[in-house]
Motif scaffolding. Structure first.
Motif, PDB file in Angstrom:
ATOM      1  N   ARG A   1       0.849  -1.196   0.000  1.00  0.00           N
ATOM      2  CA  ARG A   1       0.000   0.000   0.000  1.00  0.00           C
ATOM      3  C   ARG A   1       0.888   1.251   0.000  1.00  0.00           C
ATOM      4  NH1 ARG A   1      -5.609   0.663   2.554  1.00  0.00           N
ATOM      5  NH2 ARG A   1      -5.613  -1.605   2.724  1.00  0.00           N
TER       6      ARG A   1
ATOM      7  N   HIS B   1       2.346   1.642  -3.294  1.00  0.00           N
ATOM      8  CA  HIS B   1       1.292   2.109  -4.202  1.00  0.00           C
ATOM      9  C   HIS B   1       1.135   3.628  -4.101  1.00  0.00           C
ATOM     10  CE1 HIS B   1      -2.384   2.008  -6.508  1.00  0.00           C
ATOM     11  NE2 HIS B   1      -3.052   2.571  -5.527  1.00  0.00           N
ATOM     12  N   VAL B   2       1.111   4.134  -2.882  1.00  0.00           N
ATOM     13  CA  VAL B   2       0.937   5.576  -2.701  1.00  0.00           C
ATOM     14  C   VAL B   2       2.161   6.337  -3.219  1.00  0.00           C
ATOM     15  CG1 VAL B   2       0.665   7.398  -0.967  1.00  0.00           C
ATOM     16  CG2 VAL B   2      -0.701   5.317  -0.809  1.00  0.00           C
TER      17      VAL B   2
ATOM     18  N   ALA C   1       1.855   6.379  -6.924  1.00  0.00           N
ATOM     19  CA  ALA C   1       0.709   7.224  -7.305  1.00  0.00           C
ATOM     20  C   ALA C   1       1.045   8.704  -7.154  1.00  0.00           C
ATOM     21  CB  ALA C   1      -0.502   6.859  -6.448  1.00  0.00           C
TER      22      ALA C   1
ATOM     23  N   TRP D   1       3.226   9.653 -10.121  1.00  0.00           N
ATOM     24  CA  TRP D   1       2.443   9.735 -11.362  1.00  0.00           C
ATOM     25  C   TRP D   1       1.579  10.986 -11.372  1.00  0.00           C
ATOM     26  CZ3 TRP D   1      -1.939   5.729 -12.885  1.00  0.00           C
ATOM     27  CH2 TRP D   1      -2.418   6.044 -14.166  1.00  0.00           C
TER      28      TRP D   1
ATOM     29  N   ILE E   1      -4.799  -5.600  -3.795  1.00  0.00           N
ATOM     30  CA  ILE E   1      -6.061  -6.376  -3.812  1.00  0.00           C
ATOM     31  C   ILE E   1      -5.752  -7.863  -3.786  1.00  0.00           C
ATOM     32  CG2 ILE E   1      -8.068  -6.981  -5.210  1.00  0.00           C
ATOM     33  CD1 ILE E   1      -8.154  -4.125  -6.169  1.00  0.00           C
TER      34      ILE E   1
ATOM     35  N   THR F   1       2.019   2.105 -10.282  1.00  0.00           N
ATOM     36  CA  THR F   1       0.772   2.355  -9.538  1.00  0.00           C
ATOM     37  C   THR F   1      -0.231   1.238  -9.806  1.00  0.00           C
ATOM     38  OG1 THR F   1       1.118   4.743  -9.731  1.00  0.00           O
ATOM     39  CG2 THR F   1      -1.100   4.019  -9.165  1.00  0.00           C
TER      40      THR F   1
ATOM     41  N   GLY G   1     -11.732   2.701   0.428  1.00  0.00           N
ATOM     42  CA  GLY G   1     -11.611   1.490   1.238  1.00  0.00           C
ATOM     43  C   GLY G   1     -12.004   1.678   2.676  1.00  0.00           C
TER      44      GLY G   1
ATOM     45  N   TYR H   1     -11.112  -7.494   0.439  1.00  0.00           N
ATOM     46  CA  TYR H   1     -11.631  -7.232  -0.913  1.00  0.00           C
ATOM     47  C   TYR H   1     -12.382  -8.414  -1.503  1.00  0.00           C
ATOM     48  CZ  TYR H   1      -8.325  -3.468  -0.328  1.00  0.00           C
ATOM     49  OH  TYR H   1      -7.658  -2.400   0.166  1.00  0.00           O
TER      50      TYR H   1
ATOM     51  N   MET I   1      -9.877   6.753  -4.006  1.00  0.00           N
ATOM     52  CA  MET I   1      -8.918   5.768  -3.485  1.00  0.00           C
ATOM     53  C   MET I   1      -8.754   5.928  -1.978  1.00  0.00           C
ATOM     54  SD  MET I   1      -7.318   3.683  -5.615  1.00  0.00           S
ATOM     55  CE  MET I   1      -7.819   3.355  -7.278  1.00  0.00           C
TER      56      MET I   1
ATOM     57  N   GLY J   1      -1.287  -1.554  -7.079  1.00  0.00           N
ATOM     58  CA  GLY J   1      -2.715  -1.549  -6.770  1.00  0.00           C
ATOM     59  C   GLY J   1      -3.318  -2.945  -6.905  1.00  0.00           C
ATOM     60  N   LEU J   2      -2.953  -3.622  -7.982  1.00  0.00           N
ATOM     61  CA  LEU J   2      -3.441  -4.992  -8.193  1.00  0.00           C
ATOM     62  C   LEU J   2      -2.927  -5.916  -7.091  1.00  0.00           C
ATOM     63  CD1 LEU J   2      -3.015  -5.291 -12.070  1.00  0.00           C
ATOM     64  CD2 LEU J   2      -5.173  -5.401 -10.794  1.00  0.00           C
TER      65      LEU J   2
HETATM   66  C1  HEM Z   1      -4.344   7.098 -10.875  1.00  0.00           C
HETATM   67  C2  HEM Z   1      -4.157   5.962 -10.310  1.00  0.00           C
HETATM   68  C3  HEM Z   1      -4.176   5.720  -8.817  1.00  0.00           C
HETATM   69  C4  HEM Z   1      -3.930   6.559  -7.783  1.00  0.00           C
HETATM   70  C5  HEM Z   1      -3.557   8.026  -7.843  1.00  0.00           C
HETATM   71  C6  HEM Z   1      -4.096   5.804  -6.551  1.00  0.00           C
HETATM   72  C7  HEM Z   1      -3.932   6.336  -5.279  1.00  0.00           C
HETATM   73  C8  HEM Z   1      -4.240   5.652  -4.126  1.00  0.00           C
HETATM   74  C9  HEM Z   1      -4.177   6.221  -2.793  1.00  0.00           C
HETATM   75  C10 HEM Z   1      -3.674   7.620  -2.453  1.00  0.00           C
HETATM   76  C11 HEM Z   1      -4.616   5.284  -1.929  1.00  0.00           C
HETATM   77  C12 HEM Z   1      -4.850   5.451  -0.422  1.00  0.00           C
HETATM   78  C13 HEM Z   1      -3.956   4.601   0.367  1.00  0.00           C
HETATM   79  C14 HEM Z   1      -4.561   4.363   1.742  1.00  0.00           C
HETATM   80  O1  HEM Z   1      -5.539   5.008   2.113  1.00  0.00           O
HETATM   81  O2  HEM Z   1      -3.991   3.529   2.414  1.00  0.00           O
HETATM   82  C15 HEM Z   1      -4.946   4.122  -2.713  1.00  0.00           C
HETATM   83  C16 HEM Z   1      -5.435   2.973  -2.159  1.00  0.00           C
HETATM   84  C17 HEM Z   1      -5.694   1.885  -2.911  1.00  0.00           C
HETATM   85  N1  HEM Z   1      -5.538   1.717  -4.266  1.00  0.00           N
HETATM   86 FE1  HEM Z   1      -4.989   3.109  -5.571  1.00  0.00          FE
HETATM   87  N2  HEM Z   1      -4.436   4.520  -6.859  1.00  0.00           N
HETATM   88  C18 HEM Z   1      -4.477   4.425  -8.233  1.00  0.00           C
HETATM   89  C19 HEM Z   1      -4.752   3.324  -8.989  1.00  0.00           C
HETATM   90  C20 HEM Z   1      -5.095   2.112  -8.445  1.00  0.00           C
HETATM   91  C21 HEM Z   1      -5.331   0.908  -9.203  1.00  0.00           C
HETATM   92  C22 HEM Z   1      -5.253   0.807 -10.717  1.00  0.00           C
HETATM   93  C23 HEM Z   1      -5.658  -0.063  -8.311  1.00  0.00           C
HETATM   94  C24 HEM Z   1      -5.994  -1.514  -8.538  1.00  0.00           C
HETATM   95  C25 HEM Z   1      -5.839  -2.152  -9.605  1.00  0.00           C
HETATM   96  C26 HEM Z   1      -5.631   0.536  -6.994  1.00  0.00           C
HETATM   97  C27 HEM Z   1      -5.921  -0.150  -5.829  1.00  0.00           C
HETATM   98  C28 HEM Z   1      -5.922   0.438  -4.583  1.00  0.00           C
HETATM   99  C29 HEM Z   1      -6.351  -0.256  -3.372  1.00  0.00           C
HETATM  100  C30 HEM Z   1      -6.857  -1.668  -3.280  1.00  0.00           C
HETATM  101  C31 HEM Z   1      -6.210   0.651  -2.323  1.00  0.00           C
HETATM  102  C32 HEM Z   1      -6.554   0.440  -0.837  1.00  0.00           C
HETATM  103  C33 HEM Z   1      -7.925   0.966  -0.579  1.00  0.00           C
HETATM  104  C34 HEM Z   1      -8.267   0.730   0.878  1.00  0.00           C
HETATM  105  O3  HEM Z   1      -8.647  -0.380   1.179  1.00  0.00           O
HETATM  106  O4  HEM Z   1      -8.165   1.677   1.653  1.00  0.00           O
HETATM  107  N3  HEM Z   1      -5.281   1.858  -7.104  1.00  0.00           N
HETATM  108  N4  HEM Z   1      -4.707   4.370  -4.044  1.00  0.00           N
END
Ligand code: HEM
Length: 251
Positions: free
Chosen positions: A14, A17-18, A21, A24, A77, A69, A171, A87, A167, A73-74
């Motif tokens: 995670r 991922h951040v 992100a 990007w 999950i 990212t 969650g 999830y 995002m 993200g994948l």
């Molecule tokens: C422009 C693209 C994306 C941006 C800017 C982005 C940004 C973020 C941010 C800032 C978080 C919050 C982290 C947190 O609260 O812990 C997050 C959580 C997450 N992102 Fe992304 N993300 C992007 C694309 C994706 C993609 C393509 C996927 C999946 C294929 C994904 C899956 C997730 C998941 C599963 C979480 C956790 C959500 C939760 O349970 O709180 N994200 N993302």
């Protein structure tokens, strides 16, 4: 070590991922809010030199941050779902999961724009800048390539203003969660996805020039300035928030 436990690994993914992100989105907004307006005011020689030295490097981190990212993200999950922690089951049918899934759909369209529209067309623009800088002839296709990249990049800016709140809020609560944790009816979920898919298909078709062509104005007015793109992105966020507030939240 906790890091090597499922939760620990998910936490690390995670964070990764951040980080990806932030890079990007940061470069997306730099290109749209700073570089494009600045290049419009620069002398041609200085602009060509900046394309050669600055934009080239920026696009390297930009496109790989997009890939990272999506990948992380994948994995967030995939890893998490293994033992049914978050999830799985009806998670994506509940408000938080619906918002996250919609954000993931827009994020994949954004990554498509980066790798299949922005990067190939920017390569034409940068090659032209380098060729002119070396005393060669200007490529007549370069302005069209620049417009194609700019429209896709502005569309990504619009989507980004929904994706990030979704995002972060998706969650675990946040902006979209006044609608509670209950499973909405099938009709509400269907209406939600009709709206999301409608917005995704129509806006992306417009960004690819399939609706208003490439000329400024008309349906392309949302791309003609960075402020128009920001206002459109905030309006998209507002419409989806209102849907959760007054449709999902009240049934
Ligand atoms: C422009 C693209 C994306 C941006 C800017 C982005 C940004 C973020 C941010 C800032 C978080 C919050 C982290 C947190 O609260 O812990 C997050 C959580 C997450 N992102 Fe992304 N993300 C992007 C694309 C994706 C993609 C393509 C996927 C999946 C294929 C994904 C899956 C997730 C998941 C599963 C979480 C956790 C959500 C939760 O349970 O709180 N994200 N993302």
């Amino acid at each position: 070590m906790r890091l090597f436990s499922e939760e620990g690994l998910n936490g690390a993914l995670r964070i990764a991922h951040v980080i990806a992100a932030v890079m990007w989105m940061g470069l997306l907004w730099f290109f749209n809010l700073i570089q494009t307006p600045a290049y419009a005011e620069m002398d041609p020689a200085a602009r060509n030199n900046a394309f050669d030295k600055l934009t080239w490097r920026g696009l390297f981190w930009f496109r790989h941050a997009a890939l990272a990212t999506l990948g992380t993200g994948l994995l967030v999950i995939g890893i998490d779902g293994a033992d049914g922690m978050l999830y799985d089951g009806d998670y994506f049918q509940k408000p938080g999961g619906m918002v996250l899934a919609a954000a993931i759909l827009f994020a994949f369209i954004m990554a498509y724009n980066v790798w299949m529209v922005i990067w190939p067309n920017q390569q034409t623009v940068i090659a032209n800048a380098r060729n002119v800088q070396a005393g060669g002839e200007a490529n007549p296709d370069a302005p069209v390539a620049a417009r194609k990249a700019a429209m896709a990049s502005r569309q990504n800016t619009i989507f980004s203003l929904f994706v990030i709140p979704a995002m972060v809020g998706g969650g675990t609560g946040g902006l979209f969660f006044s609608s509670g944790f209950e499973l909405p009816g099938g009709g509400v979920r269907l209406l939600f996805w009709l709206i999301i898919l409608g917005v995704a298909v129509l806006m992306e078709a417009n960004a690819l020039g399939a609706i208003g062509g490439r000329d400024p104005g008309g349906t392309n007015i949302i791309y003609d300035t960075h402020t128009n793109a920001i206002y459109t992105g905030l309006a998209l966020l507002g419409v989806i928030w209102l849907f959760f507030e007054f449709v999902v939240g009240t049934v």
